[in-house]
Design a protein around this motif. Structure first.
Motif, PDB file in Angstrom:
ATOM      1  N   TYR A  66      -4.676  24.335 -26.287  1.00  0.00           N
ATOM      2  CA  TYR A  66      -4.991  23.495 -25.127  1.00  0.00           C
ATOM      3  C   TYR A  66      -3.833  22.582 -24.784  1.00  0.00           C
ATOM      4  N   LEU A  67      -3.757  22.265 -23.507  1.00  0.00           N
ATOM      5  CA  LEU A  67      -2.968  21.137 -23.051  1.00  0.00           C
ATOM      6  C   LEU A  67      -3.941  20.129 -22.459  1.00  0.00           C
ATOM      7  N   ILE A  68      -3.636  18.861 -22.632  1.00  0.00           N
ATOM      8  CA  ILE A  68      -4.321  17.806 -21.892  1.00  0.00           C
ATOM      9  C   ILE A  68      -3.259  17.187 -21.005  1.00  0.00           C
ATOM     10  N   VAL A  69      -3.506  17.230 -19.718  1.00  0.00           N
ATOM     11  CA  VAL A  69      -2.564  16.691 -18.748  1.00  0.00           C
ATOM     12  C   VAL A  69      -3.299  15.624 -17.947  1.00  0.00           C
ATOM     13  N   SER A  70      -2.757  14.412 -17.949  1.00  0.00           N
ATOM     14  CA  SER A  70      -3.370  13.307 -17.210  1.00  0.00           C
ATOM     15  C   SER A  70      -2.444  12.828 -16.108  1.00  0.00           C
ATOM     16  N   TYR A  71      -3.054  12.457 -15.006  1.00  0.00           N
ATOM     17  CA  TYR A  71      -2.326  11.877 -13.881  1.00  0.00           C
ATOM     18  C   TYR A  71      -2.986  10.565 -13.490  1.00  0.00           C
ATOM     19  N   SER A  72      -2.182   9.633 -13.070  1.00  0.00           N
ATOM     20  CA  SER A  72      -2.724   8.386 -12.530  1.00  0.00           C
ATOM     21  C   SER A  72      -2.150   8.189 -11.139  1.00  0.00           C
ATOM     22  N   GLY A  73      -2.942   7.567 -10.306  1.00  0.00           N
ATOM     23  CA  GLY A  73      -2.521   7.326  -8.928  1.00  0.00           C
ATOM     24  C   GLY A  73      -3.346   6.226  -8.302  1.00  0.00           C
ATOM     25  N   ASN A  74      -3.014   5.895  -7.063  1.00  0.00           N
ATOM     26  CA  ASN A  74      -3.666   4.778  -6.384  1.00  0.00           C
ATOM     27  C   ASN A  74      -4.912   5.176  -5.612  1.00  0.00           C
ATOM     28  N   ASN A  75      -5.102   6.477  -5.370  1.00  0.00           N
ATOM     29  CA  ASN A  75      -6.295   6.905  -4.640  1.00  0.00           C
ATOM     30  C   ASN A  75      -6.624   8.349  -5.003  1.00  0.00           C
ATOM     31  N   ASP A  76      -7.816   8.757  -4.619  1.00  0.00           N
ATOM     32  CA  ASP A  76      -8.284  10.101  -4.966  1.00  0.00           C
ATOM     33  C   ASP A  76      -7.418  11.195  -4.359  1.00  0.00           C
ATOM     34  N   GLN A  77      -6.949  11.004  -3.131  1.00  0.00           N
ATOM     35  CA  GLN A  77      -6.135  12.029  -2.475  1.00  0.00           C
ATOM     36  C   GLN A  77      -4.818  12.235  -3.228  1.00  0.00           C
ATOM     37  N   GLU A  78      -4.209  11.151  -3.660  1.00  0.00           N
ATOM     38  CA  GLU A  78      -2.956  11.239  -4.402  1.00  0.00           C
ATOM     39  C   GLU A  78      -3.164  12.010  -5.713  1.00  0.00           C
ATOM     40  N   ILE A  79      -4.214  11.667  -6.432  1.00  0.00           N
ATOM     41  CA  ILE A  79      -4.499  12.336  -7.701  1.00  0.00           C
ATOM     42  C   ILE A  79      -4.893  13.793  -7.473  1.00  0.00           C
ATOM     43  N   ASP A  80      -5.696  14.052  -6.443  1.00  0.00           N
ATOM     44  CA  ASP A  80      -6.086  15.435  -6.139  1.00  0.00           C
ATOM     45  C   ASP A  80      -4.861  16.318  -5.911  1.00  0.00           C
ATOM     46  N   LEU A  81      -3.861  15.797  -5.199  1.00  0.00           N
ATOM     47  CA  LEU A  81      -2.636  16.555  -4.954  1.00  0.00           C
ATOM     48  C   LEU A  81      -1.911  16.840  -6.263  1.00  0.00           C
ATOM     49  N   MET A  82      -1.797  15.839  -7.137  1.00  0.00           N
ATOM     50  CA  MET A  82      -1.127  16.023  -8.431  1.00  0.00           C
ATOM     51  C   MET A  82      -1.843  17.076  -9.271  1.00  0.00           C
ATOM     52  N   VAL A  83      -3.167  16.972  -9.315  1.00  0.00           N
ATOM     53  CA  VAL A  83      -3.965  17.910 -10.108  1.00  0.00           C
ATOM     54  C   VAL A  83      -3.819  19.327  -9.557  1.00  0.00           C
ATOM     55  N   LYS A  84      -3.842  19.469  -8.231  1.00  0.00           N
ATOM     56  CA  LYS A  84      -3.706  20.790  -7.621  1.00  0.00           C
ATOM     57  C   LYS A  84      -2.340  21.392  -7.929  1.00  0.00           C
ATOM     58  N   GLU A  85      -1.275  20.608  -7.819  1.00  0.00           N
ATOM     59  CA  GLU A  85       0.061  21.113  -8.127  1.00  0.00           C
ATOM     60  C   GLU A  85       0.137  21.605  -9.579  1.00  0.00           C
ATOM     61  N   CYS A  86      -0.413  20.822 -10.479  1.00  0.00           N
ATOM     62  CA  CYS A  86      -0.413  21.192 -11.897  1.00  0.00           C
ATOM     63  C   CYS A  86      -1.264  22.439 -12.124  1.00  0.00           C
ATOM     64  N   ALA A  87      -2.453  22.468 -11.529  1.00  0.00           N
ATOM     65  CA  ALA A  87      -3.351  23.613 -11.696  1.00  0.00           C
ATOM     66  C   ALA A  87      -2.696  24.895 -11.209  1.00  0.00           C
ATOM     67  N   ASP A  88      -2.023  24.824 -10.073  1.00  0.00           N
ATOM     68  CA  ASP A  88      -1.344  26.005  -9.543  1.00  0.00           C
ATOM     69  C   ASP A  88      -0.294  26.522 -10.530  1.00  0.00           C
ATOM     70  N   ILE A  89       0.477  25.606 -11.110  1.00  0.00           N
ATOM     71  CA  ILE A  89       1.527  25.989 -12.059  1.00  0.00           C
ATOM     72  C   ILE A  89       0.916  26.616 -13.319  1.00  0.00           C
ATOM     73  N   VAL A  90      -0.072  25.949 -13.924  1.00  0.00           N
ATOM     74  CA  VAL A  90      -0.600  26.448 -15.201  1.00  0.00           C
ATOM     75  C   VAL A  90      -1.397  27.736 -15.027  1.00  0.00           C
ATOM     76  N   LEU A  91      -2.165  27.829 -13.951  1.00  0.00           N
ATOM     77  CA  LEU A  91      -2.938  29.059 -13.738  1.00  0.00           C
ATOM     78  C   LEU A  91      -2.013  30.235 -13.441  1.00  0.00           C
ATOM     79  N   GLY A  92      -0.890  29.967 -12.789  1.00  0.00           N
ATOM     80  CA  GLY A  92       0.096  31.016 -12.543  1.00  0.00           C
ATOM     81  C   GLY A  92       0.929  31.351 -13.763  1.00  0.00           C
ATOM     82  N   SER A  93       0.757  30.569 -14.826  1.00  0.00           N
ATOM     83  CA  SER A  93       1.548  30.772 -16.052  1.00  0.00           C
ATOM     84  C   SER A  93       0.689  31.125 -17.256  1.00  0.00           C
ATOM     85  N   GLY A  94      -0.544  31.547 -17.013  1.00  0.00           N
ATOM     86  CA  GLY A  94      -1.355  32.049 -18.113  1.00  0.00           C
ATOM     87  C   GLY A  94      -2.492  31.180 -18.600  1.00  0.00           C
ATOM     88  N   ALA A  95      -2.728  30.032 -17.970  1.00  0.00           N
ATOM     89  CA  ALA A  95      -3.881  29.225 -18.379  1.00  0.00           C
ATOM     90  C   ALA A  95      -5.164  29.981 -18.076  1.00  0.00           C
TER      91      ALA A  95
END
Length: 169
Positions: A66-95
């Motif tokens: 497992y990896l645990i990846v945490s993001y912090s931000g000032n609003n939900d939209q900012e965090i949603d973008l960070m999470v989506k970018e990370c999800a795209d990378i990890v799912l495309g790399s075998g998660a």
């Protein structure tokens, strides 16, 4: 007077079928425009030790790494973008999946288990030697394979986990 900013935190628990795949994606996560607040790796055995020690269940524990990846931000939209970018990378790399811990209960479950790893290992053995190792991020898997070889050769149990984002194991 300083303006108080509402900082929000969200953690993703990301399962992989093996440790190598999980660690190979770490540099790609770190190259994203938004660097995670935390980036941890762990293997299933450490999660199971913590679960037994704490007497409560980890949200996901059936996968080898497992990896645990945490993001912090000032609003939900900012965090949603960070999470989506990370999800795209990890799912495309075998998660296998990306489990988003978007409630306080899920966050507490992940971080209480992570916080208990060392104590859980200590609790499961009469003898223990704790060792911190700092490596270049792209050398973590190679080192883990070396450690597993030592464990097999000398018939000792070695549990490993750490900060994949900075190489501190």
């Amino acid at each position: 007077s300083p303006r108080l900013v509402d900082v929000r935190l969200i953690s993703n628990q990301i399962p992989f079928s093996d440790l190598k795949t999980s660690l190979e994606v770490v540099p790609n996560i770190l190259n994203l425009p938004n660097v995670p607040t935390t980036l941890e790796f762990m293997e299933q055995e450490v999660i199971l030790d913590a679960q037994e020690y704490l007497g409560k269940s980890f949200p996901s524990k059936e996968f080898p790494a497992y990896l645990i990846v945490s993001y912090s931000g000032n609003n939900d939209q900012e965090i949603d973008l960070m999470v989506k970018e990370c999800a795209d990378i990890v799912l495309g790399s075998g998660a296998i999946d990306v489990f988003i811990s978007d409630t306080e209960e899920r966050q507490d479950s992940i971080w209480s288990a992570r916080g208990a790893f060392l104590e859980a290992i200590k609790n499961s053995t009469p003898l223990m030697d704790e060792c911190d190792v700092v490596l270049e991020i792209d050398k973590i898997y190679e080192f883990m394979e070396f450690v597993k070889g030592l464990a097999k050769k000398y018939q000792v149990r070695i549990r490993s986990f750490g900060h994949a984002g900075d190489g501190n194991l």
